[in-house]
Design a protein around this motif. Sequence first.
Motif, PDB file in Angstrom:
ATOM      1  N   GLU A   1       0.809  -1.202   0.000  1.00 47.66           N
ATOM      2  CA  GLU A   1       0.000   0.000   0.000  1.00 47.66           C
ATOM      3  C   GLU A   1       0.852   1.267   0.000  1.00 47.66           C
ATOM      4  O   GLU A   1       0.588   2.203  -0.745  1.00 47.66           O
ATOM      5  CB  GLU A   1      -0.918  -0.021   1.214  1.00 47.66           C
ATOM      6  CG  GLU A   1      -2.168   0.782   1.025  1.00 47.66           C
ATOM      7  CD  GLU A   1      -3.236   0.321   2.005  1.00 47.66           C
ATOM      8  OE1 GLU A   1      -3.726   1.175   2.739  1.00 47.66           O
ATOM      9  OE2 GLU A   1      -3.552  -0.880   2.027  1.00 47.66           O
ATOM     10  N   GLU A   2       1.901   1.242   0.824  1.00 48.36           N
ATOM     11  CA  GLU A   2       2.689   2.479   0.938  1.00 48.36           C
ATOM     12  C   GLU A   2       3.426   2.797  -0.365  1.00 48.36           C
ATOM     13  O   GLU A   2       3.813   3.935  -0.606  1.00 48.36           O
ATOM     14  CB  GLU A   2       3.672   2.397   2.133  1.00 48.36           C
ATOM     15  CG  GLU A   2       4.638   1.252   2.113  1.00 48.36           C
ATOM     16  CD  GLU A   2       4.022   0.001   2.737  1.00 48.36           C
ATOM     17  OE1 GLU A   2       4.781  -0.888   3.121  1.00 48.36           O
ATOM     18  OE2 GLU A   2       2.775  -0.100   2.818  1.00 48.36           O
ATOM     19  N   VAL A   3       3.615   1.744  -1.195  1.00 47.06           N
ATOM     20  CA  VAL A   3       4.307   1.967  -2.461  1.00 47.06           C
ATOM     21  C   VAL A   3       3.411   2.705  -3.453  1.00 47.06           C
ATOM     22  O   VAL A   3       3.855   3.621  -4.147  1.00 47.06           O
ATOM     23  CB  VAL A   3       4.763   0.618  -3.069  1.00 47.06           C
ATOM     24  CG1 VAL A   3       5.309   0.814  -4.460  1.00 47.06           C
ATOM     25  CG2 VAL A   3       5.819  -0.020  -2.177  1.00 47.06           C
ATOM     26  N   VAL A   4       2.141   2.325  -3.495  1.00 45.95           N
ATOM     27  CA  VAL A   4       1.263   2.928  -4.492  1.00 45.95           C
ATOM     28  C   VAL A   4       0.529   4.165  -3.969  1.00 45.95           C
ATOM     29  O   VAL A   4      -0.039   4.926  -4.754  1.00 45.95           O
ATOM     30  CB  VAL A   4       0.230   1.921  -5.034  1.00 45.95           C
ATOM     31  CG1 VAL A   4       0.908   0.898  -5.895  1.00 45.95           C
ATOM     32  CG2 VAL A   4      -0.528   1.272  -3.904  1.00 45.95           C
ATOM     33  N   ALA A   5       0.558   4.344  -2.650  1.00 44.07           N
ATOM     34  CA  ALA A   5      -0.177   5.470  -2.073  1.00 44.07           C
ATOM     35  C   ALA A   5       0.182   6.813  -2.721  1.00 44.07           C
ATOM     36  O   ALA A   5      -0.715   7.602  -3.039  1.00 44.07           O
ATOM     37  CB  ALA A   5       0.019   5.517  -0.566  1.00 44.07           C
ATOM     38  N   PRO A   6       1.478   7.096  -2.936  1.00 45.59           N
ATOM     39  CA  PRO A   6       1.817   8.381  -3.554  1.00 45.59           C
ATOM     40  C   PRO A   6       1.184   8.558  -4.933  1.00 45.59           C
ATOM     41  O   PRO A   6       0.775   9.663  -5.301  1.00 45.59           O
ATOM     42  CB  PRO A   6       3.337   8.345  -3.673  1.00 45.59           C
ATOM     43  CG  PRO A   6       3.791   7.294  -2.757  1.00 45.59           C
ATOM     44  CD  PRO A   6       2.675   6.333  -2.590  1.00 45.59           C
ATOM     45  N   LEU A   7       1.075   7.458  -5.678  1.00 43.09           N
ATOM     46  CA  LEU A   7       0.461   7.561  -7.011  1.00 43.09           C
ATOM     47  C   LEU A   7      -1.006   7.921  -6.880  1.00 43.09           C
ATOM     48  O   LEU A   7      -1.494   8.835  -7.545  1.00 43.09           O
ATOM     49  CB  LEU A   7       0.596   6.241  -7.771  1.00 43.09           C
ATOM     50  CG  LEU A   7      -0.117   6.285  -9.128  1.00 43.09           C
ATOM     51  CD1 LEU A   7       0.748   6.974 -10.167  1.00 43.09           C
ATOM     52  CD2 LEU A   7      -0.536   4.920  -9.606  1.00 43.09           C
ATOM     53  N   LEU A   8      -1.689   7.202  -5.996  1.00 42.45           N
ATOM     54  CA  LEU A   8      -3.111   7.465  -5.814  1.00 42.45           C
ATOM     55  C   LEU A   8      -3.316   8.918  -5.425  1.00 42.45           C
ATOM     56  O   LEU A   8      -4.214   9.588  -5.912  1.00 42.45           O
ATOM     57  CB  LEU A   8      -3.681   6.542  -4.737  1.00 42.45           C
ATOM     58  CG  LEU A   8      -3.731   5.068  -5.139  1.00 42.45           C
ATOM     59  CD1 LEU A   8      -4.374   4.247  -4.046  1.00 42.45           C
ATOM     60  CD2 LEU A   8      -4.494   4.899  -6.438  1.00 42.45           C
ATOM     61  N   HIS A   9      -2.441   9.382  -4.558  1.00 44.71           N
ATOM     62  CA  HIS A   9      -2.534  10.764  -4.127  1.00 44.71           C
ATOM     63  C   HIS A   9      -2.436  11.707  -5.321  1.00 44.71           C
ATOM     64  O   HIS A   9      -3.120  12.717  -5.394  1.00 44.71           O
ATOM     65  CB  HIS A   9      -1.422  11.039  -3.119  1.00 44.71           C
ATOM     66  CG  HIS A   9      -1.508  12.399  -2.519  1.00 44.71           C
ATOM     67  ND1 HIS A   9      -2.496  12.744  -1.630  1.00 44.71           N
ATOM     68  CD2 HIS A   9      -0.755  13.511  -2.707  1.00 44.71           C
ATOM     69  CE1 HIS A   9      -2.336  14.001  -1.296  1.00 44.71           C
ATOM     70  NE2 HIS A   9      -1.293  14.494  -1.924  1.00 44.71           N
ATOM     71  N   LYS A  10      -1.576  11.326  -6.247  1.00 43.70           N
ATOM     72  CA  LYS A  10      -1.294  12.220  -7.361  1.00 43.70           C
ATOM     73  C   LYS A  10      -2.390  12.204  -8.420  1.00 43.70           C
ATOM     74  O   LYS A  10      -2.691  13.235  -9.022  1.00 43.70           O
ATOM     75  CB  LYS A  10       0.016  11.786  -8.021  1.00 43.70           C
ATOM     76  CG  LYS A  10       0.926  12.948  -8.338  1.00 43.70           C
ATOM     77  CD  LYS A  10       2.301  12.452  -8.691  1.00 43.70           C
ATOM     78  CE  LYS A  10       3.168  13.587  -9.124  1.00 43.70           C
ATOM     79  NZ  LYS A  10       4.523  13.161  -9.442  1.00 43.70           N
ATOM     80  N   ILE A  11      -2.951  11.042  -8.675  1.00 42.47           N
ATOM     81  CA  ILE A  11      -3.907  10.987  -9.785  1.00 42.47           C
ATOM     82  C   ILE A  11      -5.363  10.908  -9.337  1.00 42.47           C
ATOM     83  O   ILE A  11      -6.264  10.815 -10.159  1.00 42.47           O
ATOM     84  CB  ILE A  11      -3.605   9.821 -10.760  1.00 42.47           C
ATOM     85  CG1 ILE A  11      -3.666   8.480 -10.032  1.00 42.47           C
ATOM     86  CG2 ILE A  11      -2.274  10.009 -11.442  1.00 42.47           C
ATOM     87  CD1 ILE A  11      -3.531   7.307 -10.986  1.00 42.47           C
ATOM     88  N   GLN A  12      -5.591  10.940  -8.048  1.00 40.16           N
ATOM     89  CA  GLN A  12      -6.977  10.922  -7.591  1.00 40.16           C
ATOM     90  C   GLN A  12      -7.672  12.247  -7.906  1.00 40.16           C
ATOM     91  O   GLN A  12      -7.031  13.285  -7.981  1.00 40.16           O
ATOM     92  CB  GLN A  12      -7.025  10.712  -6.076  1.00 40.16           C
ATOM     93  CG  GLN A  12      -7.421   9.311  -5.719  1.00 40.16           C
ATOM     94  CD  GLN A  12      -7.229   9.037  -4.256  1.00 40.16           C
ATOM     95  OE1 GLN A  12      -6.940   9.933  -3.477  1.00 40.16           O
ATOM     96  NE2 GLN A  12      -7.386   7.788  -3.899  1.00 40.16           N
ATOM     97  N   CYS A  13      -8.987  12.156  -8.064  1.00 40.44           N
ATOM     98  CA  CYS A  13      -9.754  13.379  -8.239  1.00 40.44           C
ATOM     99  C   CYS A  13     -10.560  13.631  -6.973  1.00 40.44           C
ATOM    100  O   CYS A  13     -10.727  12.731  -6.157  1.00 40.44           O
ATOM    101  CB  CYS A  13     -10.729  13.232  -9.403  1.00 40.44           C
ATOM    102  SG  CYS A  13      -9.923  13.071 -10.983  1.00 40.44           S
TER     103      CYS A  13
END
Lengths: 291, 331
Positions: free
Chosen positions: A158-170
């Motif tokens: 989870e901690e690996v992908v969390a930054p991505l989700l943060h970046k591309i979430q709306c």
Amino acid sequence: MAAVEKRRPAGTPAGSFTDSGRPSVSRTAAAVESEEDFLRQVGVTEMLRTALLKVLEARPEEPIAFLAHYFENMGLRSPANGGAGEPPGQLLLQQQRLGRALWHLRLAHHSQRTAFNNNVSVAYECLSKSGRRKKPGLDGRTYSELLRHICRDGQAPEEVVAPLLHKIQCRDHEAVPLGVFRAGMLTCFVLLEFVARASALFQLLEAPGLATIDRRVGQAVLDTLEGALGAGDHATTPACYLEAGSRLGPDSLALAMDRAAAGRRPSSPMAREEFLEKAAALFIAKVKPVG
Amino acid sequence: MLSPERLAQPDYEYLAQRHVLTYVEDAVYQLLENREDISQYGITRFFTEYFNSVCQGTHILFREFSFIQATPHNRASFLRAFWRCFRTVGKNGDLLTMREYHCLLQLLCPDFPLELTQKAARIVLMDDAMDCLMSFSDFLFAFQIQFYYSEFLDSVAAIYQDLLSGKNPNTVIVPTSSSGQHRQRPALGEAGVPEGVEAALFYQCLENLCDRHKYSCPPSALVKEILSSVQRLTFYGFLMALSKHHGINQALGALPDRRDLMQDPAGDEELERLLAQVPGLVPAAAATPEPGCPAPRILPRVGSPWRPLHHPRKVDTESDGSTEETDESET
């Protein structure tokens, strides 16, 4: 039970089919004609045509398993086919829509861009038709939930992908246009594959018995990766792909690792999570944030 | 992770290579045969179950021989089903004759041809004393090679015959339907010439064959391994070596290693499951009396000894002690 169905009663004339509203078709007379008619009437012809086109579009490694999933999903989709029960609640409907969208998204690997893009559009349509609301369209909440789903199923920490989700979430109330949706899905799938590869790389570097790698070697690999990713920064020409490729080629990578390992000073170990997180961070740094 | 060449194949080639159309056609065929059920089940459910059973390998049970041998996956599934259903024979250490094994095969596939069973028995018995008893594992592994690589072995037999009669191997044009040619045993060399053919030459021809063969072949590296360990060998010596080679067994992927053949907890569960299906099958079977097959409805029960097939001369030793010849050629 499957075998029961497939048992072919060889030689037995199939009886008359006077049940249900179907026209009773005698198998003995004009068999071929009537069989074709039968298949067309009950929709088998069309169903198989669509299924085979899907297979050809996605070119799965195991087409038979693909077909099994395909029909299974189709069965779930139409509750008329045996799935009798009370009408599903709003929440359940939402879950079903998400499941269907996910299924479409996974039909084709993202490297098959045409097929993938088609499926993304279908998934987008699935999600846009939200229940009773008048306005069609996809809101940020559903989009974010889908992203989280994909990442969770992708088995990346989870901690690996969390930054991505943060970046591309709306934002939850935002409407998500197809373009953003497509980019988000693609990025997410590519990142998952990237993490899977990084994880495989880590496994190669792993010291036998220990679940860690040498920090200097790990850092050298990460630096090489960063250098390769950086090479594509300013240029848009295909040459930059070649350059990135050559930087990641076995020679230069081995050279970097060799150099790192040559320094005999003892170094601290690096755990899998850290390696993956750092590798993913390199990738995520390249992703343009939404909005 | 991915085999990218499939993405570049023409559509038809991709479908053919993976036998997609074979299964889709068969599914439609089955659907037509079971039209009454469709109104209850629904078509999508029918297709789901059909393709799932293909994936699980249970689709070949009680089907006609032409279907069972139609694809490599069907062949592997049949081998696996045969092993799982009749493992108990091996467990009990019973030794059976070729005809008895043939009956077992016919329980799963009523029109299974005797010829194939005979060929498999020839491998175990090195084409000698065909009424001998065989252990389950000896028969199973020989049968695996014969059944799975059937077309390949026919071509190999033709090549072997040509080599034996001194034809130039490089001009050999392999007929694919030459079964039966190898029936007569290669005559012992007239004036002290050793039996069989030269292994290196034989390999050259087989390598060539593997390259252009459109049916499944054993991995040519493993064939090389077998043939490079000896100077000369006979046709049945070669087949025996193929059947005993555990790399080939692994590459084929249908059966476990020889030593794990009897232990299979997953198989026990599966067996229970398969047997649970049997009562439902019996009424359907009544519609198809098979004159050639001895009582297809006497189906095995777990744990029950094999009374009808039980051979009076029960051997208490380990199952592999069936034939002396068998053990000699163990690699």
